[in-house]
Design an enzyme around this catalytic site. Structure first.
Site, PDB file in Angstrom:
ATOM      1  N   THR A  74      41.942  18.354  72.104  1.00  0.00           N
ATOM      2  CA  THR A  74      41.220  18.705  73.325  1.00  0.00           C
ATOM      3  C   THR A  74      39.731  18.392  73.202  1.00  0.00           C
ATOM      4  O   THR A  74      39.119  17.856  74.116  1.00  0.00           O
ATOM      5  CB  THR A  74      41.409  20.203  73.645  1.00  0.00           C
ATOM      6  OG1 THR A  74      42.803  20.461  73.858  1.00  0.00           O
ATOM      7  CG2 THR A  74      40.647  20.584  74.895  1.00  0.00           C
ATOM      8  N   THR A 232      37.523  30.765  67.515  1.00  0.00           N
ATOM      9  CA  THR A 232      38.598  29.791  67.296  1.00  0.00           C
ATOM     10  C   THR A 232      38.318  28.517  68.087  1.00  0.00           C
ATOM     11  O   THR A 232      39.232  27.733  68.342  1.00  0.00           O
ATOM     12  CB  THR A 232      39.968  30.377  67.730  1.00  0.00           C
ATOM     13  OG1 THR A 232      39.872  30.825  69.092  1.00  0.00           O
ATOM     14  CG2 THR A 232      40.379  31.527  66.837  1.00  0.00           C
ATOM     15  N   ALA A 233      37.057  28.315  68.466  1.00  0.00           N
ATOM     16  CA  ALA A 233      36.694  27.173  69.312  1.00  0.00           C
ATOM     17  C   ALA A 233      36.078  26.048  68.491  1.00  0.00           C
ATOM     18  O   ALA A 233      36.761  25.090  68.112  1.00  0.00           O
ATOM     19  CB  ALA A 233      35.754  27.633  70.422  1.00  0.00           C
ATOM     20  N   ARG A 234      34.773  26.149  68.188  1.00  0.00           N
ATOM     21  CA  ARG A 234      34.072  25.147  67.397  1.00  0.00           C
ATOM     22  C   ARG A 234      33.039  25.839  66.510  1.00  0.00           C
ATOM     23  O   ARG A 234      32.348  26.763  66.933  1.00  0.00           O
ATOM     24  CB  ARG A 234      33.365  24.121  68.305  1.00  0.00           C
ATOM     25  CG  ARG A 234      34.301  23.139  68.989  1.00  0.00           C
ATOM     26  CD  ARG A 234      34.905  22.166  67.984  1.00  0.00           C
ATOM     27  NE  ARG A 234      35.777  21.173  68.600  1.00  0.00           N
ATOM     28  CZ  ARG A 234      37.080  21.302  68.780  1.00  0.00           C
ATOM     29  NH1 ARG A 234      37.674  22.424  68.395  1.00  0.00           N
ATOM     30  NH2 ARG A 234      37.789  20.333  69.326  1.00  0.00           N
ATOM     31  N   ASP A 258      38.148  30.465  62.692  1.00  0.00           N
ATOM     32  CA  ASP A 258      39.119  29.417  62.383  1.00  0.00           C
ATOM     33  C   ASP A 258      38.437  28.049  62.327  1.00  0.00           C
ATOM     34  O   ASP A 258      39.099  27.040  62.149  1.00  0.00           O
ATOM     35  CB  ASP A 258      40.233  29.399  63.452  1.00  0.00           C
ATOM     36  CG  ASP A 258      41.365  28.449  63.098  1.00  0.00           C
ATOM     37  OD1 ASP A 258      41.829  28.486  61.944  1.00  0.00           O
ATOM     38  OD2 ASP A 258      41.785  27.659  63.974  1.00  0.00           O
ATOM     39  N   GLU A 263      33.827  20.143  58.976  1.00  0.00           N
ATOM     40  CA  GLU A 263      35.221  20.258  58.549  1.00  0.00           C
ATOM     41  C   GLU A 263      35.745  18.904  58.069  1.00  0.00           C
ATOM     42  O   GLU A 263      35.543  17.899  58.740  1.00  0.00           O
ATOM     43  CB  GLU A 263      36.089  20.762  59.702  1.00  0.00           C
ATOM     44  CG  GLU A 263      35.681  22.134  60.211  1.00  0.00           C
ATOM     45  CD  GLU A 263      36.405  22.546  61.472  1.00  0.00           C
ATOM     46  OE1 GLU A 263      36.389  23.740  61.814  1.00  0.00           O
ATOM     47  OE2 GLU A 263      36.992  21.659  62.147  1.00  0.00           O
ATOM     48  N   HIS A 284      41.115  26.049  60.379  1.00  0.00           N
ATOM     49  CA  HIS A 284      41.284  25.338  61.655  1.00  0.00           C
ATOM     50  C   HIS A 284      42.765  25.071  61.950  1.00  0.00           C
ATOM     51  O   HIS A 284      43.187  23.946  62.233  1.00  0.00           O
ATOM     52  CB  HIS A 284      40.502  24.020  61.663  1.00  0.00           C
ATOM     53  CG  HIS A 284      40.166  23.555  63.060  1.00  0.00           C
ATOM     54  ND1 HIS A 284      39.026  22.840  63.358  1.00  0.00           N
ATOM     55  CD2 HIS A 284      40.827  23.711  64.249  1.00  0.00           C
ATOM     56  CE1 HIS A 284      38.995  22.555  64.655  1.00  0.00           C
ATOM     57  NE2 HIS A 284      40.084  23.089  65.204  1.00  0.00           N
ATOM     58  N   VAL A 285      43.548  26.132  61.910  1.00  0.00           N
ATOM     59  CA  VAL A 285      44.987  26.013  62.148  1.00  0.00           C
ATOM     60  C   VAL A 285      45.450  26.831  63.348  1.00  0.00           C
ATOM     61  O   VAL A 285      46.657  26.972  63.576  1.00  0.00           O
ATOM     62  CB  VAL A 285      45.800  26.433  60.902  1.00  0.00           C
ATOM     63  CG1 VAL A 285      45.628  25.416  59.786  1.00  0.00           C
ATOM     64  CG2 VAL A 285      45.394  27.838  60.415  1.00  0.00           C
ATOM     65  N   TRP A 287      45.560  26.044  66.313  1.00  0.00           N
ATOM     66  CA  TRP A 287      46.274  25.168  67.237  1.00  0.00           C
ATOM     67  C   TRP A 287      47.613  24.674  66.698  1.00  0.00           C
ATOM     68  O   TRP A 287      48.383  24.042  67.419  1.00  0.00           O
ATOM     69  CB  TRP A 287      45.407  23.932  67.513  1.00  0.00           C
ATOM     70  CG  TRP A 287      45.209  23.102  66.271  1.00  0.00           C
ATOM     71  CD1 TRP A 287      44.360  23.360  65.240  1.00  0.00           C
ATOM     72  CD2 TRP A 287      45.896  21.899  65.928  1.00  0.00           C
ATOM     73  NE1 TRP A 287      44.468  22.397  64.268  1.00  0.00           N
ATOM     74  CE2 TRP A 287      45.406  21.485  64.667  1.00  0.00           C
ATOM     75  CE3 TRP A 287      46.875  21.131  66.571  1.00  0.00           C
ATOM     76  CZ2 TRP A 287      45.857  20.340  64.023  1.00  0.00           C
ATOM     77  CZ3 TRP A 287      47.333  19.977  65.925  1.00  0.00           C
ATOM     78  CH2 TRP A 287      46.832  19.590  64.662  1.00  0.00           C
TER      79      TRP A 287
END
Length: 317
Positions: A74, A232-234, A258, A263, A284-285, A287
């Site tokens: 996204t 949990t966005a950026r 997250d 990264e 970053h999981v 999603w």
């Protein structure tokens, strides 16, 4: 007519089967692509699939054949959209595939921190319960979700899914207006009001010039004492050094992240060094449920097929 060439630059970033495009094409994939390899890997490509491989103006200028960037995610802050528009390159991203799963991840972080699960896990592992003078060990404070106020920045699909879950647990939900906005939209509260009145703040907005460091030292100090911050966005939405300080000095009751500003964090990160019992970092999981990744893969190929048929689907350009 030559069949369009499709190249996937970072195939290992999507660990599920990807449907085969139903239209004539050639296909090539690379497990990963470094910045130095981008032009070489894309030299013969008409359509490039990228998850996190960046495309700046110089890279795009070196690829005159390129007709489409199909983003396997996204977020698109790694793509120079203005340069794509100037070169006539179509850009499509993935929409709403992970609303439910990212909201679940954010909710999990919130619940664990409100009840201080990591602190109690640490105490049990350290033998504190075995030495307690009574049947239970009273440690870090435990708070209920019911009656607490959740403040959300970002009222898109993920933010709305998070709100629905919170309401089901009896939380009061409020959406925050953009930082620095002159007026407050219906259904929102001002940026500063949300900071001061929320027991939990959850971030669900994109990273761009107006949201970078959305939450810095000033904002952390303005938050309700003991509040929990979930992101949990950026990673770039929050000043990570300021966050660690706020956690260490007791301003915040906890933080669940997250995402990080860089990264993977090969050079380290303040949140990874902190090792605090009221800080949870996941890689970053949020999603990455199997169901969500399958939806992503199907939509990715659907975007490409639509472009090849002259249709605009999920376009950013």
């Amino acid at each position: 007519m030559t069949e369009p060439a499709i190249v996937f630059l970072d195939r290992d970033s999507l660990p599920v089967p990807v449907p085969v495009c139903k239209l004539p094409h050639t296909y090539r994939e690379f497990p990963a692509t470094s910045r130095e390899q981008i032009v070489a890997h894309c030299a013969d490509a008409d359509i490039v699939i990228t998850n996190k491989v960046p495309f700046d103006a110089a890279t795009l200028a070196a690829l005159p054949r390129l007709k489409m960037l199909a983003i396997a995610a996204t977020g698109y802050n790694h793509i120079d959209l203005d340069s794509c528009r100037r070169q006539g390159i179509a850009v499509a991203n993935i929409r709403n595939y992970g609303d439910e799963t990212v909201a679940e991840h954010a909710f999990m972080l919130m619940m664990a921190l409100m009840r201080n699960l990591p602190a109690y896990q640490r105490d049990v592992a350290a033998g504190v319960w075995q030495n307690a003078p009574q049947f239970c060990h009273f440690g870090a404070p435990i708070r209920d979700l019911k009656g607490a106020t959740l403040g959300i920045f970002g009222s898109g699909g993920i933010g709305q899914a998070m709100a629905a879950r919170a309401r089901a647990f009896g939380m009061q939900v409020q959406f925050g207006e953009r930082k620095g906005a002159e007026a407050v939209r219906d259904g929102h509260v001002s940026f500063d009001t949300l900071l001061a009145s929320s027991d939990v703040i959850s971030l669900h907005c994109p990273l761009n010039d107006s949201t970078r460091n959305l939450i810095g030292e000033r904002e952390l100090q303005a938050m309700k004492p003991g509040a929990v911050l979930v992101n949990t966005a950026r990673g770039g939405l929050v000043d990570e050094d300021a966050l660690v300080a706020a956690l260490k000095y007791g301003q915040l009751g906890g933080a669940g992240f997250d995402v990080l500003s860089v990264e993977p964090p090969r050079e380290g990160n303040p949140l990874l060094k902190a090792r605090l019992p009221h800080l949870i970092v996941t890689p970053h999981v949020g999603w990455a449920s199997r169901e969500a990744m399958d939806r992503l893969a199907a939509q990715l190929i659907g975007n490409i097929e639509a472009f090849l048929q002259g249709e605009r689907l999920n376009r950013l350009d």
